[in-house]
Scaffold this motif. Structure first.
Motif, PDB file in Angstrom:
ATOM      1  N   PRO A 194      -0.932 -19.880  14.705  1.00  0.00           N
ATOM      2  CA  PRO A 194      -0.043 -19.881  15.872  1.00  0.00           C
ATOM      3  C   PRO A 194       1.432 -20.010  15.500  1.00  0.00           C
ATOM      4  O   PRO A 194       2.306 -19.798  16.348  1.00  0.00           O
ATOM      5  N   ALA A 195       1.715 -20.351  14.257  1.00  0.00           N
ATOM      6  CA  ALA A 195       3.116 -20.494  13.826  1.00  0.00           C
ATOM      7  C   ALA A 195       3.642 -19.234  13.155  1.00  0.00           C
ATOM      8  O   ALA A 195       4.811 -19.197  12.750  1.00  0.00           O
ATOM      9  N   ALA A 196       2.797 -18.207  13.050  1.00  0.00           N
ATOM     10  CA  ALA A 196       3.153 -17.035  12.240  1.00  0.00           C
ATOM     11  C   ALA A 196       4.431 -16.353  12.706  1.00  0.00           C
ATOM     12  O   ALA A 196       5.248 -15.911  11.893  1.00  0.00           O
ATOM     13  N   GLU A 197       4.636 -16.250  14.010  1.00  0.00           N
ATOM     14  CA  GLU A 197       5.790 -15.522  14.540  1.00  0.00           C
ATOM     15  C   GLU A 197       6.907 -16.438  15.035  1.00  0.00           C
ATOM     16  O   GLU A 197       7.872 -15.963  15.638  1.00  0.00           O
ATOM     17  N   VAL A 198       6.766 -17.731  14.793  1.00  0.00           N
ATOM     18  CA  VAL A 198       7.769 -18.692  15.276  1.00  0.00           C
ATOM     19  C   VAL A 198       8.799 -18.919  14.180  1.00  0.00           C
ATOM     20  O   VAL A 198       8.447 -19.177  13.031  1.00  0.00           O
ATOM     21  N   ARG A 199      10.063 -18.815  14.543  1.00  0.00           N
ATOM     22  CA  ARG A 199      11.140 -19.010  13.584  1.00  0.00           C
ATOM     23  C   ARG A 199      11.993 -20.204  13.998  1.00  0.00           C
ATOM     24  O   ARG A 199      12.231 -20.415  15.186  1.00  0.00           O
ATOM     25  N   PRO A 200      12.480 -20.969  13.040  1.00  0.00           N
ATOM     26  CA  PRO A 200      13.349 -22.099  13.396  1.00  0.00           C
ATOM     27  C   PRO A 200      14.718 -21.599  13.830  1.00  0.00           C
ATOM     28  O   PRO A 200      15.119 -20.483  13.477  1.00  0.00           O
ATOM     29  N   PRO A 201      15.470 -22.405  14.579  1.00  0.00           N
ATOM     30  CA  PRO A 201      16.833 -22.005  14.942  1.00  0.00           C
ATOM     31  C   PRO A 201      17.710 -21.916  13.700  1.00  0.00           C
ATOM     32  O   PRO A 201      17.500 -22.637  12.720  1.00  0.00           O
ATOM     33  N   GLN A 202      18.671 -21.028  13.753  1.00  0.00           N
ATOM     34  CA  GLN A 202      19.582 -20.848  12.634  1.00  0.00           C
ATOM     35  C   GLN A 202      20.505 -22.050  12.508  1.00  0.00           C
ATOM     36  O   GLN A 202      21.049 -22.528  13.487  1.00  0.00           O
TER      37      GLN A 202
END
Length: 304
Positions: A95-103
C-alpha cells in the motif's frame, strides 16, 4: 493487527539481510508507530491497509512537524516490510508503493568566499612537516574539488606532478576520474613530499600519513582543519567538504560551465551539481538587493 509479523520481519532483517542492530531498531520504531496508527483506525490486519491509509499517516506526520526525510525513511521501512509480507503470503500488495513523502527544501551547502579561502590557506610554513602536510591536504581539496574520503585515500602513484594531475579512485563499481591540480596545491604537495619519507612506513603507499607512519584518518583531517580555521580567525565552523563546495561554487561563478564542474566533482547526475547554480543565484540576488535602486525598500539607507 498481528504484531508477530514485526518480530518475524526483524529476524528476517537480522538473519537474511544482516542489518546492524541500530538500523533494525529504526525499522522497528517506524513500523511500531505505523501499527499503532492502524490500531487507531480499527484496522484488523496488515492486508486491510490501503494507499489511503498510508497517505493519511504521512499527512498526519507532516502536520506534526516531521521532516520530509523522516517521512521518507518511514515509508521506506513500510515498503520493505510489505515486500516481506507479500513474499510470505500475508499481503497481496504494497500500500506504500505509490506514496511519496513531501519534498523537503534542499539545504544549500556552506561555502567560503575567495578571500576567506585565501586567508585560511595562505601562510603555511613549508619547512614544518605538519604545516606542509596540512597545507597540501587542504590546498588539494580546494584546488581539485576532492571529497574527504578521496583525499585521504590517495596514493603516491595517483599524483602526476609533471602534468599537474591527480587520479581519484572511487572504489568498487564507481567511475574513477582524473582532475587537474592547481599551482598552489602542487607547491604545497612538493613541500610535503619532501618531508614524507621521514614520516611514512617503508611499505606505506598513502600520500598523507600521520606521526604513526600510516595513512591519515578522516577525523584527524577534520579536527586539524577546524583548529587551523580558529587560528586564522575564520568566524564559523569549517569542514573539509566546505572546501569542496567552495571549489565548485568558485569554478561555476568563473566559468558558468555546469557540465565541466560536474565532471570535476565526479557527480554521476548533473542534478546533484545544479545545487551550485542555486548558490550562484543566491549570491547574485544579494548583490542585486544591495545595488539596484528598485530593489531597496523605501527607507533603506543607500549603499556606500
Amino acid at each position: 493487527m498481528d504484531l508477530s509479523w514485526l518480530e518475524r520481519f526483524d529476524r528476517h532483517l537480522a538473519t537474511e539481510r544482516r542489518l546492524a542492530e541500530p538500523t533494525r531498531q529504526r525499522y522497528r520504531q517506524d513500523l511500531e508507530a505505523f501499527a499503532a496508527y492502524c490500531a487507531e483506525q480499527d484496522l484488523s490486519s496488515w492486508s486491510a491497509v490501503n494507499h489511503d491509509v498510508v497517505r493519511a499517516w504521512v499527512a498526519r506526520g507532516r502536520r506534526r512537524g516531521l521532516a520530509g526525510r523522516t517521512l521518507g525513511r518511514q515509508l521506506a521501512a513500510l515498503r520493505s516490510f510489505y515486500r516481506f509480507l507479500i513474499r510470505e503470503g500475508a499481503a497481496a500488495a504494497d500500500p506504500a508503493a505509490e506514496v511519496r513523502p513531501p519534498q523537503t527544501p534542499r539545504r544549500l551547502p556552506g561555502t567560503l568566499d575567495p578571500d576567506e579561502a585565501a586567508g585560511l590557506l595562505d601562510g603555511a610554513d613549508f619547512e614544518h612537516p605538519l604545516q606542509a602536510r596540512d597545507a597540501a591536504l587542504y590546498e588539494l581539496i580546494y584546488s581539485s574539488g576532492l571529497r574527504l574520503s578521496e583525499v585521504v585515500g590517495l596514493n603516491v602513484m595517483d599524483i602526476d606532478r609533471r602534468d599537474g594531475l591527480v587520479r581519484v579512485l572511487r572504489g568498487k563499481g564507481a567511475k574513477d576520474r582524473v582532475v587537474p591540480v592547481g599551482r598552489q596545491a602542487l607547491r604545497a604537495l612538493d613541500a610535503w613530499l619532501r618531508h614524507r619519507p621521514a614520516w611514512a612506513d617503508a611499505e606505506e603507499t598513502a600520500v598523507f600519513v600521520g606521526r604513526h607512519g600510516a595513512r591519515l584518518g578522516p577525523r584527524t583531517v577534520q579536527r586539524r582543519l577546524q583548529r587551523l580555521a580558529r587560528l586564522r580567525g575564520v568566524q564559523r565552523r569549517v569542514h573539509p567538504h566546505m572546501l569542496r563546495h567552495s571549489f565548485a561554487t568558485h569554478m561555476l561563478e568563473s566559468s558558468g560551465d555546469l557540465r565541466a564542474v560536474q565532471e570535476l566533482l565526479g557527480h554521476a547526475d548533473i542534478s546533484t551539481t545544479q545545487i551550485y547554480t542555486h548558490l550562484d543565484f543566491q549570491h547574485l540576488a544579494q548583490v542585486y538587493d544591495r545595488a539596484h535602486p528598485r530593489a531597496r525598500r523605501r527607507g533603506d539607507p543607500d549603499p556606500e
